[in-house]
Design an enzyme around this catalytic site. Sequence first.
Site, PDB file in Angstrom:
ATOM      1  N   THR A 186     -28.065 -11.097 -14.593  1.00 27.36           N
ATOM      2  CA  THR A 186     -29.287 -11.602 -15.224  1.00 27.36           C
ATOM      3  C   THR A 186     -30.312 -10.489 -15.475  1.00 27.36           C
ATOM      4  O   THR A 186     -31.044 -10.520 -16.464  1.00 27.36           O
ATOM      5  CB  THR A 186     -29.883 -12.721 -14.349  1.00 27.36           C
ATOM      6  OG1 THR A 186     -28.901 -13.758 -14.225  1.00 27.36           O
ATOM      7  CG2 THR A 186     -31.147 -13.306 -14.945  1.00 27.36           C
ATOM      8  N   LYS A 218     -12.912 -13.621  -8.541  1.00 25.64           N
ATOM      9  CA  LYS A 218     -14.339 -13.969  -8.505  1.00 25.64           C
ATOM     10  C   LYS A 218     -14.527 -15.360  -7.927  1.00 25.64           C
ATOM     11  O   LYS A 218     -13.969 -16.343  -8.425  1.00 25.64           O
ATOM     12  CB  LYS A 218     -14.948 -13.899  -9.904  1.00 25.64           C
ATOM     13  CG  LYS A 218     -16.451 -14.151  -9.885  1.00 25.64           C
ATOM     14  CD  LYS A 218     -17.134 -13.530 -11.057  1.00 25.64           C
ATOM     15  CE  LYS A 218     -18.624 -13.789 -11.076  1.00 25.64           C
ATOM     16  NZ  LYS A 218     -19.252 -13.213 -12.275  1.00 25.64           N
ATOM     17  N   CYS A 262     -16.111 -20.450 -12.748  1.00 26.70           N
ATOM     18  CA  CYS A 262     -17.118 -20.819 -13.741  1.00 26.70           C
ATOM     19  C   CYS A 262     -17.514 -22.286 -13.533  1.00 26.70           C
ATOM     20  O   CYS A 262     -16.668 -23.175 -13.595  1.00 26.70           O
ATOM     21  CB  CYS A 262     -16.605 -20.641 -15.158  1.00 26.70           C
ATOM     22  SG  CYS A 262     -17.829 -21.209 -16.363  1.00 26.70           S
ATOM     23  N   LEU A 271     -17.959 -20.634 -21.082  1.00 27.10           N
ATOM     24  CA  LEU A 271     -16.884 -19.665 -21.347  1.00 27.10           C
ATOM     25  C   LEU A 271     -16.561 -19.512 -22.836  1.00 27.10           C
ATOM     26  O   LEU A 271     -15.417 -19.259 -23.207  1.00 27.10           O
ATOM     27  CB  LEU A 271     -15.592 -20.022 -20.580  1.00 27.10           C
ATOM     28  CG  LEU A 271     -15.619 -19.913 -19.056  1.00 27.10           C
ATOM     29  CD1 LEU A 271     -14.213 -20.184 -18.499  1.00 27.10           C
ATOM     30  CD2 LEU A 271     -16.111 -18.559 -18.575  1.00 27.10           C
ATOM     31  N   SER A 313     -19.718  -9.901 -15.500  1.00 29.27           N
ATOM     32  CA  SER A 313     -19.070 -10.627 -16.598  1.00 29.27           C
ATOM     33  C   SER A 313     -19.974 -11.745 -17.124  1.00 29.27           C
ATOM     34  O   SER A 313     -20.632 -12.439 -16.367  1.00 29.27           O
ATOM     35  CB  SER A 313     -17.761 -11.231 -16.100  1.00 29.27           C
ATOM     36  OG  SER A 313     -17.150 -11.958 -17.135  1.00 29.27           O
TER      37      SER A 313
END
Lengths: 304, 255
Positions: free
Chosen positions: A266, A165, A130, A73, A21
Amino acid sequence: MADLSVDIAGLKLKNPVITASGTYGSGKEYGQLIDINRLGAVCVKTVTLKPVAGNRPPRLWETPSGMLNSIGLQNDGVDAFIANDLPYLAALDTPIIASIAGTSVDDCSRLAKMLSALPEIDAIELNISCPNAKAGGVIFGSDEKLAADVVGKTRLATTKPLIVKLTPNTGDIAAVAVACERAGADALSLINTVLGMAVDIHTLRPQLGNVVGGLSGPAVKPIAVRMVWEVARNVGVPIIGMGGIMTAADALEFIIAGATAVAVGTANFVDPQAPIKIIEGINQYLEKKSIATVSELMGALKID
Amino acid sequence: MHQLTARIVAKEEVSQDIFRITLFAPAVAREAQPGQFVHLYCGDHQSYILRRPFSVHRLVGGDAFDVLVRVVGEGTRWLAGRRPKDSVDLIGPLGRGFNVDGQFSRALLVAGGMGIAPMVFLAGKIAENKVKVYTVMGAAGRAQLLDFMDLKRLTRRIAVATDDGSQGYKGLVTDILSKEIEETQPERIFACGPAAMLRSVAGISRRHGVPCEVSLEARMACGVGACLGCAVQARDAYLKVCSDGPVFTTDELGW
Protein backbone atom coordinates in the site's frame (compact mmCIF):
# COMPACT_ATOMS: atom_id res chain seq x y z
CA MET A 1 27.21 0.69 4.03
CA ALA A 2 25.88 -2.30 5.93
CA ASP A 3 25.42 -5.64 4.18
CA LEU A 4 21.74 -5.67 3.26
CA SER A 5 21.80 -8.84 1.17
CA VAL A 6 19.55 -11.72 2.11
CA ASP A 7 18.98 -15.23 0.83
CA ILE A 8 15.50 -16.66 0.44
CA ALA A 9 15.77 -20.34 -0.36
CA GLY A 10 18.65 -19.74 -2.77
CA LEU A 11 17.16 -16.54 -4.18
CA LYS A 12 19.83 -13.90 -3.53
CA LEU A 13 18.48 -10.38 -2.95
CA LYS A 14 20.72 -7.31 -2.76
CA ASN A 15 18.47 -5.97 -0.04
CA PRO A 16 15.43 -7.31 1.80
CA VAL A 17 12.82 -4.95 0.30
CA ILE A 18 10.38 -6.43 -2.23
CA THR A 19 7.33 -4.79 -3.79
CA ALA A 20 4.20 -6.71 -2.88
CA SER A 21 2.12 -8.53 -5.47
CA GLY A 22 -0.97 -6.70 -6.65
CA THR A 23 0.33 -3.28 -5.73
CA TYR A 24 3.05 -3.01 -8.32
CA GLY A 25 1.34 -4.08 -11.55
CA SER A 26 4.02 -5.61 -13.69
CA GLY A 27 6.66 -3.11 -12.59
CA LYS A 28 6.60 -0.81 -15.60
CA GLU A 29 3.78 1.32 -14.16
CA TYR A 30 6.33 2.64 -11.64
CA GLY A 31 9.34 2.58 -13.95
CA GLN A 32 9.15 6.30 -14.69
CA LEU A 33 9.04 7.22 -11.00
CA ILE A 34 11.70 5.09 -9.34
CA ASP A 35 14.80 3.08 -10.21
CA ILE A 36 13.28 -0.38 -9.96
CA ASN A 37 16.73 -1.96 -10.15
CA ARG A 38 17.40 -0.76 -6.61
CA LEU A 39 14.64 -3.00 -5.22
CA GLY A 40 15.49 -6.31 -3.57
CA ALA A 41 12.99 -7.99 -5.89
CA VAL A 42 9.73 -7.29 -7.70
CA CYS A 43 6.77 -9.54 -7.03
CA VAL A 44 4.36 -8.99 -9.90
CA LYS A 45 0.58 -9.05 -9.89
CA THR A 46 -0.98 -12.49 -9.56
CA VAL A 47 -1.59 -14.27 -12.85
CA THR A 48 -4.07 -17.05 -13.53
CA LEU A 49 -4.30 -19.55 -16.40
CA LYS A 50 -7.23 -17.78 -18.06
CA PRO A 51 -8.03 -14.05 -17.99
CA VAL A 52 -10.02 -12.89 -14.95
CA ALA A 53 -12.31 -9.86 -15.38
CA GLY A 54 -12.18 -8.85 -11.73
CA ASN A 55 -14.88 -7.66 -9.37
CA ARG A 56 -17.58 -5.14 -9.96
CA PRO A 57 -16.68 -1.53 -8.97
CA PRO A 58 -16.36 0.32 -6.69
CA ARG A 59 -13.25 -1.61 -5.73
CA LEU A 60 -11.64 0.79 -3.28
CA TRP A 61 -12.61 2.38 -0.01
CA GLU A 62 -10.25 4.37 2.16
CA THR A 63 -10.41 3.65 5.88
CA PRO A 64 -8.58 5.15 8.86
CA SER A 65 -4.88 4.36 8.31
CA GLY A 66 -5.70 1.93 5.55
CA MET A 67 -7.81 0.94 2.59
CA LEU A 68 -10.17 -1.80 1.52
CA ASN A 69 -9.83 -3.28 -1.95
CA SER A 70 -11.82 -5.83 -3.87
CA ILE A 71 -9.99 -6.05 -7.19
CA GLY A 72 -10.65 -9.77 -7.53
CA LEU A 73 -7.36 -10.88 -9.15
CA GLN A 74 -8.13 -9.08 -12.42
CA ASN A 75 -5.49 -10.11 -14.96
CA ASP A 76 -5.21 -10.96 -18.64
CA GLY A 77 -4.04 -14.52 -18.04
CA VAL A 78 -0.61 -16.12 -18.11
CA ASP A 79 -0.17 -16.03 -21.90
CA ALA A 80 -0.72 -12.26 -22.00
CA PHE A 81 1.62 -11.85 -19.02
CA ILE A 82 4.38 -13.71 -20.84
CA ALA A 83 3.79 -11.82 -24.09
CA ASN A 84 3.21 -8.30 -22.76
CA ASP A 85 4.80 -7.93 -19.33
CA LEU A 86 7.73 -10.29 -19.22
CA PRO A 87 9.97 -8.46 -21.74
CA TYR A 88 10.03 -5.36 -19.50
CA LEU A 89 10.69 -7.44 -16.39
CA ALA A 90 13.42 -9.43 -18.11
CA ALA A 91 15.41 -6.26 -18.74
CA LEU A 92 15.48 -5.38 -15.03
CA ASP A 93 18.51 -6.03 -12.89
CA THR A 94 16.53 -7.37 -9.93
CA PRO A 95 14.95 -10.77 -9.28
CA ILE A 96 11.40 -11.30 -10.51
CA ILE A 97 8.93 -13.24 -8.42
CA ALA A 98 5.87 -14.42 -10.36
CA SER A 99 2.68 -14.68 -8.31
CA ILE A 100 0.19 -17.37 -9.33
CA ALA A 101 -3.29 -18.38 -8.25
CA GLY A 102 -5.74 -20.95 -9.47
CA THR A 103 -9.23 -22.20 -8.94
CA SER A 104 -7.93 -25.76 -8.72
CA VAL A 105 -4.79 -27.59 -7.65
CA ASP A 106 -4.23 -28.53 -11.27
CA ASP A 107 -4.32 -24.84 -12.35
CA CYS A 108 -1.63 -23.97 -9.83
CA SER A 109 0.72 -26.74 -10.85
CA ARG A 110 0.25 -25.99 -14.54
CA LEU A 111 1.02 -22.30 -13.96
CA ALA A 112 4.06 -23.15 -11.87
CA LYS A 113 5.34 -25.44 -14.59
CA MET A 114 4.81 -22.86 -17.36
CA LEU A 115 6.49 -20.04 -15.49
CA SER A 116 9.33 -22.19 -14.17
CA ALA A 117 10.38 -22.87 -17.72
CA LEU A 118 11.14 -19.16 -18.18
CA PRO A 119 14.67 -18.05 -17.25
CA GLU A 120 13.40 -14.50 -16.56
CA ILE A 121 11.40 -15.74 -13.55
CA ASP A 122 13.49 -16.23 -10.42
CA ALA A 123 10.89 -17.57 -8.01
CA ILE A 124 7.22 -18.48 -7.80
CA GLU A 125 4.85 -17.10 -5.18
CA LEU A 126 1.76 -19.27 -4.80
CA ASN A 127 -1.10 -17.03 -3.73
CA ILE A 128 -3.50 -19.12 -1.67
CA SER A 129 -4.80 -16.12 0.19
CA CYS A 130 -6.68 -13.66 -2.00
CA PRO A 131 -9.83 -12.74 -0.04
CA ASN A 132 -11.55 -11.41 -3.17
CA ALA A 133 -11.57 -14.37 -5.52
CA LYS A 134 -14.63 -16.55 -5.22
CA ALA A 135 -13.06 -19.86 -6.14
CA GLY A 136 -9.59 -20.91 -5.06
CA GLY A 137 -7.65 -18.13 -3.44
CA VAL A 138 -8.32 -18.03 0.22
CA ILE A 139 -10.14 -21.37 0.28
CA PHE A 140 -6.79 -23.15 -0.02
CA GLY A 141 -5.08 -20.87 2.43
CA SER A 142 -7.50 -21.13 5.30
CA ASP A 143 -7.36 -24.90 5.68
CA GLU A 144 -4.25 -26.92 6.54
CA LYS A 145 -5.15 -29.96 4.45
CA LEU A 146 -6.14 -28.02 1.33
CA ALA A 147 -3.03 -25.86 1.68
CA ALA A 148 -0.77 -28.89 1.99
CA ASP A 149 -2.36 -30.48 -1.06
CA VAL A 150 -1.96 -27.48 -3.38
CA VAL A 151 1.55 -26.67 -2.12
CA GLY A 152 2.67 -30.31 -2.47
CA LYS A 153 1.45 -30.59 -6.07
CA THR A 154 2.81 -27.17 -7.05
CA ARG A 155 6.13 -28.12 -5.45
CA LEU A 156 6.44 -31.02 -7.89
CA ALA A 157 5.83 -28.68 -10.84
CA THR A 158 8.72 -26.29 -10.25
CA THR A 159 12.41 -26.36 -9.48
CA LYS A 160 12.45 -22.62 -8.64
CA PRO A 161 12.11 -21.36 -5.08
CA LEU A 162 8.46 -21.75 -4.10
CA ILE A 163 7.07 -19.06 -1.81
CA VAL A 164 3.58 -19.57 -0.39
CA LYS A 165 1.56 -16.48 0.49
CA LEU A 166 -0.60 -16.92 3.56
CA THR A 167 -3.86 -15.34 4.62
CA PRO A 168 -4.54 -13.84 8.04
CA ASN A 169 -8.18 -14.87 7.60
CA THR A 170 -7.79 -18.20 9.31
CA GLY A 171 -8.03 -19.49 12.85
CA ASP A 172 -4.47 -20.73 13.18
CA ILE A 173 -1.98 -19.26 10.72
CA ALA A 174 0.92 -21.13 12.33
CA ALA A 175 -0.77 -24.47 11.64
CA VAL A 176 -1.29 -23.56 7.97
CA ALA A 177 2.33 -22.36 7.79
CA VAL A 178 3.64 -25.64 9.20
CA ALA A 179 1.47 -27.60 6.75
CA CYS A 180 2.89 -25.57 3.84
CA GLU A 181 6.47 -26.07 5.02
CA ARG A 182 5.96 -29.83 5.32
CA ALA A 183 4.41 -29.91 1.86
CA GLY A 184 7.54 -28.37 0.38
CA ALA A 185 7.27 -24.57 0.54
CA ASP A 186 10.74 -22.99 0.39
CA ALA A 187 9.54 -19.75 1.96
CA LEU A 188 6.37 -18.16 3.28
CA SER A 189 5.07 -14.65 2.71
CA LEU A 190 2.54 -13.06 5.00
CA ILE A 191 0.13 -11.44 5.46
CA ASN A 192 -2.31 -10.99 2.61
CA THR A 193 -5.10 -8.50 3.36
CA VAL A 194 -7.50 -8.80 6.26
CA LEU A 195 -11.11 -9.39 5.26
CA GLY A 196 -13.18 -6.29 5.97
CA MET A 197 -16.24 -4.29 5.01
CA ALA A 198 -17.62 -0.75 5.05
CA VAL A 199 -21.18 0.54 4.73
CA ASP A 200 -22.56 3.76 3.24
CA ILE A 201 -25.05 4.85 5.88
CA HIS A 202 -26.84 7.20 3.48
CA THR A 203 -27.59 4.69 0.74
CA LEU A 204 -27.59 1.65 3.08
CA ARG A 205 -25.27 -0.05 0.61
CA PRO A 206 -21.81 -1.56 0.96
CA GLN A 207 -18.97 0.77 -0.08
CA LEU A 208 -17.50 -1.99 -2.25
CA GLY A 209 -19.25 -3.55 -5.23
CA ASN A 210 -18.09 -6.93 -3.95
CA VAL A 211 -19.55 -6.13 -0.48
CA VAL A 212 -16.38 -7.33 1.30
CA GLY A 213 -12.73 -6.62 0.57
CA GLY A 214 -9.21 -6.83 1.89
CA LEU A 215 -7.88 -4.30 4.39
CA SER A 216 -4.29 -3.14 3.98
CA GLY A 217 -2.12 -0.28 5.16
CA PRO A 218 -0.81 0.77 8.59
CA ALA A 219 -4.07 -0.35 10.23
CA VAL A 220 -3.12 -4.03 9.77
CA LYS A 221 0.55 -3.79 10.74
CA PRO A 222 0.27 -4.97 14.36
CA ILE A 223 -1.70 -8.02 13.22
CA ALA A 224 0.91 -8.76 10.57
CA VAL A 225 3.88 -8.40 12.95
CA ARG A 226 2.22 -10.73 15.43
CA MET A 227 1.54 -13.33 12.73
CA VAL A 228 5.11 -13.17 11.39
CA TRP A 229 6.42 -13.68 14.92
CA GLU A 230 4.06 -16.60 15.51
CA VAL A 231 4.88 -18.29 12.20
CA ALA A 232 8.62 -17.70 12.62
CA ARG A 233 8.56 -19.62 15.92
CA ASN A 234 6.98 -22.61 14.22
CA VAL A 235 8.75 -22.99 10.88
CA GLY A 236 12.34 -23.13 9.67
CA VAL A 237 11.87 -21.66 6.19
CA PRO A 238 12.48 -17.95 5.50
CA ILE A 239 9.59 -15.52 5.86
CA ILE A 240 8.76 -12.47 3.75
CA GLY A 241 6.87 -10.19 6.13
CA MET A 242 4.35 -7.64 4.99
CA GLY A 243 1.28 -5.73 6.09
CA GLY A 244 1.22 -1.95 6.42
CA ILE A 245 4.93 -1.28 6.04
CA MET A 246 5.34 2.45 5.34
CA THR A 247 8.77 3.21 6.79
CA ALA A 248 12.13 1.59 7.55
CA ALA A 249 11.08 1.36 11.19
CA ASP A 250 8.03 -0.67 10.17
CA ALA A 251 10.20 -2.98 8.06
CA LEU A 252 12.65 -3.44 10.94
CA GLU A 253 9.81 -4.52 13.24
CA PHE A 254 9.03 -7.39 10.87
CA ILE A 255 12.69 -8.40 10.55
CA ILE A 256 13.23 -8.37 14.31
CA ALA A 257 10.04 -10.42 14.72
CA GLY A 258 11.48 -13.08 12.40
CA ALA A 259 11.17 -12.05 8.75
CA THR A 260 14.13 -12.51 6.40
CA ALA A 261 12.77 -9.99 3.93
CA VAL A 262 9.82 -7.61 3.74
CA ALA A 263 7.34 -6.53 1.10
CA VAL A 264 5.97 -3.03 0.58
CA GLY A 265 2.45 -2.76 -0.82
CA THR A 266 0.00 0.00 0.00
CA ALA A 267 2.89 2.40 0.70
CA ASN A 268 3.68 2.43 -3.04
CA PHE A 269 0.35 4.17 -3.64
CA VAL A 270 1.08 6.78 -1.00
CA ASP A 271 4.66 7.42 -2.08
CA PRO A 272 6.30 5.56 -4.96
CA GLN A 273 9.67 6.39 -3.34
CA ALA A 274 8.70 4.42 -0.20
CA PRO A 275 10.65 1.22 -1.00
CA ILE A 276 13.82 3.20 -1.74
CA LYS A 277 13.43 5.25 1.46
CA ILE A 278 12.92 2.00 3.38
CA ILE A 279 16.11 0.45 1.95
CA GLU A 280 18.08 3.59 2.85
CA GLY A 281 16.49 3.75 6.29
CA ILE A 282 17.37 0.13 7.09
CA ASN A 283 20.97 0.83 6.12
CA GLN A 284 21.12 3.94 8.31
CA TYR A 285 19.71 2.01 11.27
CA LEU A 286 22.25 -0.78 10.87
CA GLU A 287 25.16 1.65 10.56
CA LYS A 288 24.04 3.62 13.58
CA LYS A 289 23.73 0.43 15.64
CA SER A 290 27.00 -0.93 14.19
CA ILE A 291 25.28 -4.05 12.94
CA ALA A 292 27.26 -5.43 9.99
CA THR A 293 24.53 -7.39 8.22
CA VAL A 294 20.76 -7.19 8.15
CA SER A 295 20.48 -10.95 8.69
CA GLU A 296 21.93 -10.54 12.18
CA LEU A 297 18.75 -8.72 13.06
CA MET A 298 16.44 -11.43 11.78
CA GLY A 299 14.41 -12.82 14.67
CA ALA A 300 16.52 -10.86 17.15
CA LEU A 301 13.47 -10.12 19.28
CA LYS A 302 14.29 -10.15 23.00
CA ILE A 303 11.54 -11.20 25.35
CA ASP A 304 12.40 -10.78 29.03
CA MET B 1 5.11 11.58 -15.51
CA HIS B 2 7.00 13.10 -12.60
CA GLN B 3 6.95 12.90 -8.84
CA LEU B 4 8.01 16.19 -7.34
CA THR B 5 7.43 18.71 -4.59
CA ALA B 6 5.30 21.54 -5.92
CA ARG B 7 5.27 24.91 -4.20
CA ILE B 8 1.92 26.61 -3.70
CA VAL B 9 2.18 30.09 -5.16
CA ALA B 10 -1.41 31.24 -4.70
CA LYS B 11 -4.68 30.15 -3.17
CA GLU B 12 -8.09 31.72 -3.47
CA GLU B 13 -11.53 30.66 -2.26
CA VAL B 14 -13.53 31.04 -5.46
CA SER B 15 -16.83 29.90 -3.97
CA GLN B 16 -17.86 28.51 -0.62
CA ASP B 17 -15.57 25.54 0.14
CA ILE B 18 -14.09 25.63 -3.36
CA PHE B 19 -10.47 26.72 -3.67
CA ARG B 20 -8.27 27.50 -6.62
CA ILE B 21 -4.70 26.52 -5.78
CA THR B 22 -1.78 27.47 -8.01
CA LEU B 23 1.11 25.00 -8.02
CA PHE B 24 4.60 25.80 -9.32
CA ALA B 25 5.78 22.72 -11.20
CA PRO B 26 7.36 23.59 -14.57
CA ALA B 27 7.90 19.98 -15.70
CA VAL B 28 4.24 19.17 -15.13
CA ALA B 29 2.89 22.44 -16.56
CA ARG B 30 4.89 21.92 -19.75
CA GLU B 31 3.64 18.37 -20.34
CA ALA B 32 0.04 18.57 -19.18
CA GLN B 33 -2.78 18.12 -21.67
CA PRO B 34 -6.43 19.08 -21.08
CA GLY B 35 -8.22 16.33 -19.17
CA GLN B 36 -5.08 14.99 -17.49
CA PHE B 37 -4.77 15.03 -13.72
CA VAL B 38 -2.27 15.26 -10.89
CA HIS B 39 -2.25 12.97 -7.86
CA LEU B 40 -1.63 14.98 -4.70
CA TYR B 41 -0.52 13.70 -1.32
CA CYS B 42 -2.96 15.47 0.95
CA GLY B 43 -1.48 15.56 4.37
CA ASP B 44 1.21 14.75 6.81
CA HIS B 45 -1.36 12.93 8.87
CA GLN B 46 -1.52 9.21 9.60
CA SER B 47 -5.24 8.65 9.33
CA TYR B 48 -5.93 9.21 5.61
CA ILE B 49 -3.02 8.11 3.52
CA LEU B 50 -4.10 7.86 -0.12
CA ARG B 51 -3.46 10.61 -2.65
CA ARG B 52 -6.31 12.60 -4.22
CA PRO B 53 -6.64 13.17 -7.97
CA PHE B 54 -7.32 16.66 -9.38
CA SER B 55 -7.76 17.78 -12.98
CA VAL B 56 -5.23 20.22 -14.32
CA HIS B 57 -7.57 23.21 -14.20
CA ARG B 58 -5.58 25.70 -16.22
CA LEU B 59 -2.04 26.71 -16.99
CA VAL B 60 -0.64 29.80 -15.30
CA GLY B 61 2.21 31.18 -17.35
CA GLY B 62 4.54 28.43 -18.53
CA ASP B 63 5.65 27.04 -15.18
CA ALA B 64 2.57 26.71 -12.99
CA PHE B 65 -1.00 25.49 -13.12
CA ASP B 66 -4.18 25.63 -11.07
CA VAL B 67 -6.22 22.87 -9.49
CA LEU B 68 -9.78 23.35 -8.27
CA VAL B 69 -10.39 21.80 -4.88
CA ARG B 70 -13.79 21.34 -3.31
CA VAL B 71 -13.61 20.47 0.37
CA VAL B 72 -15.41 17.15 0.78
CA GLY B 73 -13.35 15.37 3.45
CA GLU B 74 -10.14 15.20 5.43
CA GLY B 75 -7.73 15.24 2.49
CA THR B 76 -9.30 18.14 0.65
CA ARG B 77 -9.67 20.06 3.94
CA TRP B 78 -5.94 19.65 4.55
CA LEU B 79 -5.15 20.79 1.02
CA ALA B 80 -7.46 23.80 1.24
CA GLY B 81 -5.68 24.77 4.46
CA ARG B 82 -2.28 25.13 2.75
CA ARG B 83 -0.87 28.58 2.19
CA PRO B 84 1.39 30.16 -0.40
CA LYS B 85 4.99 28.92 0.05
CA ASP B 86 3.75 25.58 1.47
CA SER B 87 4.53 22.51 -0.64
CA VAL B 88 2.67 19.43 -1.76
CA ASP B 89 3.98 16.15 -3.12
CA LEU B 90 2.65 15.63 -6.63
CA ILE B 91 2.65 12.89 -9.25
CA GLY B 92 1.69 13.94 -12.74
CA PRO B 93 0.61 14.71 -15.30
CA LEU B 94 -1.34 11.43 -15.35
CA GLY B 95 -3.87 9.71 -17.54
CA ARG B 96 -5.22 10.26 -21.01
CA GLY B 97 -6.85 13.61 -21.63
CA PHE B 98 -9.32 14.81 -24.25
CA ASN B 99 -8.46 14.11 -27.87
CA VAL B 100 -7.77 17.66 -28.98
CA ASP B 101 -6.01 16.65 -32.19
CA GLY B 102 -9.06 15.14 -33.85
CA GLN B 103 -10.32 16.54 -37.13
CA PHE B 104 -13.16 18.79 -36.06
CA SER B 105 -13.97 22.45 -36.42
CA ARG B 106 -16.85 22.89 -33.97
CA ALA B 107 -16.89 21.54 -30.40
CA LEU B 108 -19.38 21.75 -27.57
CA LEU B 109 -18.16 21.60 -23.97
CA VAL B 110 -20.59 20.33 -21.33
CA ALA B 111 -19.73 20.90 -17.67
CA GLY B 112 -21.69 20.13 -14.52
CA GLY B 113 -20.62 21.37 -11.09
CA MET B 114 -16.95 20.62 -10.41
CA GLY B 115 -16.87 19.14 -13.93
CA ILE B 116 -15.90 22.65 -14.95
CA ALA B 117 -12.36 21.84 -13.74
CA PRO B 118 -10.72 20.84 -17.08
CA MET B 119 -12.84 23.06 -19.33
CA VAL B 120 -10.99 26.39 -19.49
CA PHE B 121 -7.74 24.57 -20.30
CA LEU B 122 -9.57 22.50 -22.93
CA ALA B 123 -11.35 25.48 -24.47
CA GLY B 124 -8.10 27.42 -24.74
CA LYS B 125 -6.25 24.51 -26.31
CA ILE B 126 -8.80 23.69 -29.00
CA ALA B 127 -9.41 27.38 -29.75
CA GLU B 128 -5.71 27.52 -30.72
CA ASN B 129 -6.54 25.07 -33.52
CA LYS B 130 -9.16 27.48 -34.86
CA VAL B 131 -11.96 25.27 -33.55
CA LYS B 132 -15.21 27.08 -32.82
CA VAL B 133 -16.01 26.34 -29.18
CA TYR B 134 -19.43 26.42 -27.50
CA THR B 135 -20.27 25.75 -23.87
CA VAL B 136 -23.15 24.46 -21.79
CA MET B 137 -22.52 24.69 -18.07
CA GLY B 138 -24.54 23.92 -14.99
CA ALA B 139 -24.20 24.35 -11.25
CA ALA B 140 -26.27 24.48 -8.08
CA GLY B 141 -26.57 28.25 -8.31
CA ARG B 142 -24.93 31.42 -9.56
CA ALA B 143 -22.30 31.35 -6.81
CA GLN B 144 -21.08 27.90 -7.86
CA LEU B 145 -20.92 28.83 -11.55
CA LEU B 146 -17.13 28.86 -11.78
CA ASP B 147 -15.10 30.29 -14.65
CA PHE B 148 -18.14 31.75 -16.34
CA MET B 149 -16.31 34.88 -17.49
CA ASP B 150 -13.30 32.97 -18.81
CA LEU B 151 -15.44 30.53 -20.73
CA LYS B 152 -17.56 33.35 -22.06
CA ARG B 153 -14.39 34.91 -23.44
CA LEU B 154 -13.11 31.65 -24.97
CA THR B 155 -16.33 30.33 -26.43
CA ARG B 156 -18.71 31.70 -29.03
CA ARG B 157 -21.89 30.89 -27.19
CA ILE B 158 -22.47 29.91 -23.60
CA ALA B 159 -25.65 28.44 -22.13
CA VAL B 160 -26.19 28.15 -18.39
CA ALA B 161 -28.46 26.02 -16.23
CA THR B 162 -28.70 26.31 -12.46
CA ASP B 163 -30.63 24.11 -10.03
CA ASP B 164 -32.15 27.16 -8.32
CA GLY B 165 -32.62 29.27 -11.43
CA SER B 166 -30.36 32.05 -10.08
CA GLN B 167 -28.73 32.28 -13.51
CA GLY B 168 -29.86 30.97 -16.88
CA TYR B 169 -32.26 28.09 -17.26
CA LYS B 170 -33.69 26.60 -14.03
CA GLY B 171 -32.89 22.92 -14.23
CA LEU B 172 -30.19 20.58 -15.49
CA VAL B 173 -27.63 21.10 -18.26
CA THR B 174 -28.99 17.99 -19.90
CA ASP B 175 -32.43 19.67 -20.16
CA ILE B 176 -31.00 22.29 -22.54
CA LEU B 177 -28.35 20.19 -24.25
CA SER B 178 -30.43 19.07 -27.24
CA LYS B 179 -31.33 22.63 -28.08
CA GLU B 180 -27.69 23.75 -27.83
CA ILE B 181 -26.57 20.88 -30.08
CA GLU B 182 -29.13 21.92 -32.66
CA GLU B 183 -28.08 25.59 -32.44
CA THR B 184 -24.31 24.98 -32.57
CA GLN B 185 -24.02 21.84 -34.73
CA PRO B 186 -20.88 20.52 -32.97
CA GLU B 187 -18.70 17.77 -34.45
CA ARG B 188 -17.43 16.81 -30.97
CA ILE B 189 -18.89 16.94 -27.48
CA PHE B 190 -16.54 17.01 -24.48
CA ALA B 191 -18.18 16.50 -21.09
CA CYS B 192 -17.18 16.43 -17.44
CA GLY B 193 -19.42 16.24 -14.40
CA PRO B 194 -21.35 13.81 -12.20
CA ALA B 195 -21.73 10.24 -13.53
CA ALA B 196 -25.50 10.50 -14.00
CA MET B 197 -25.08 13.69 -16.03
CA LEU B 198 -22.39 12.09 -18.22
CA ARG B 199 -24.62 9.09 -18.95
CA SER B 200 -27.37 11.44 -19.99
CA VAL B 201 -25.00 13.56 -22.12
CA ALA B 202 -23.79 10.35 -23.81
CA GLY B 203 -27.36 9.39 -24.73
CA ILE B 204 -28.25 12.82 -26.08
CA SER B 205 -25.01 13.00 -28.09
CA ARG B 206 -25.67 9.60 -29.59
CA ARG B 207 -29.19 10.59 -30.60
CA HIS B 208 -27.72 13.60 -32.41
CA GLY B 209 -24.95 11.49 -33.95
CA VAL B 210 -22.17 13.55 -32.37
CA PRO B 211 -19.02 11.74 -31.10
CA CYS B 212 -18.69 12.34 -27.37
CA GLU B 213 -15.82 12.14 -24.86
CA VAL B 214 -16.45 12.09 -21.12
CA SER B 215 -14.05 12.60 -18.23
CA LEU B 216 -14.82 10.14 -15.41
CA GLU B 217 -14.14 10.24 -11.70
CA ALA B 218 -13.33 7.20 -9.58
CA ARG B 219 -11.80 6.36 -6.24
CA MET B 220 -8.11 5.79 -6.92
CA ALA B 221 -5.17 4.34 -5.08
CA CYS B 222 -2.05 4.26 -7.27
CA GLY B 223 -3.08 6.63 -10.08
CA VAL B 224 -0.59 5.02 -12.48
CA GLY B 225 -2.41 1.89 -13.67
CA ALA B 226 -0.90 -0.60 -11.22
CA CYS B 227 -3.58 -1.41 -8.66
CA LEU B 228 -6.70 -1.76 -10.88
CA GLY B 229 -8.79 -0.16 -8.13
CA CYS B 230 -10.42 2.53 -10.28
CA ALA B 231 -11.97 0.13 -12.78
CA VAL B 232 -14.93 1.24 -14.87
CA GLN B 233 -17.12 -1.20 -16.77
CA ALA B 234 -16.52 -0.53 -20.45
CA ARG B 235 -18.00 -2.22 -23.50
CA ASP B 236 -16.36 -5.59 -22.97
CA ALA B 237 -13.85 -5.26 -20.16
CA TYR B 238 -12.97 -3.17 -17.16
CA LEU B 239 -10.85 -0.14 -18.03
CA LYS B 240 -8.68 1.87 -15.65
CA VAL B 241 -9.95 5.40 -15.06
CA CYS B 242 -6.45 6.53 -14.02
CA SER B 243 -4.44 5.36 -17.01
CA ASP B 244 -6.85 4.28 -19.76
CA GLY B 245 -8.79 7.48 -18.95
CA PRO B 246 -9.93 9.56 -17.19
CA VAL B 247 -11.28 10.66 -20.59
CA PHE B 248 -13.07 7.99 -22.62
CA THR B 249 -15.11 8.07 -25.77
CA THR B 250 -18.66 7.00 -25.04
CA ASP B 251 -18.13 4.24 -27.64
CA GLU B 252 -15.33 2.75 -25.53
CA LEU B 253 -17.64 2.71 -22.54
CA GLY B 254 -20.54 1.26 -24.49
CA TRP B 255 -22.73 4.16 -23.31
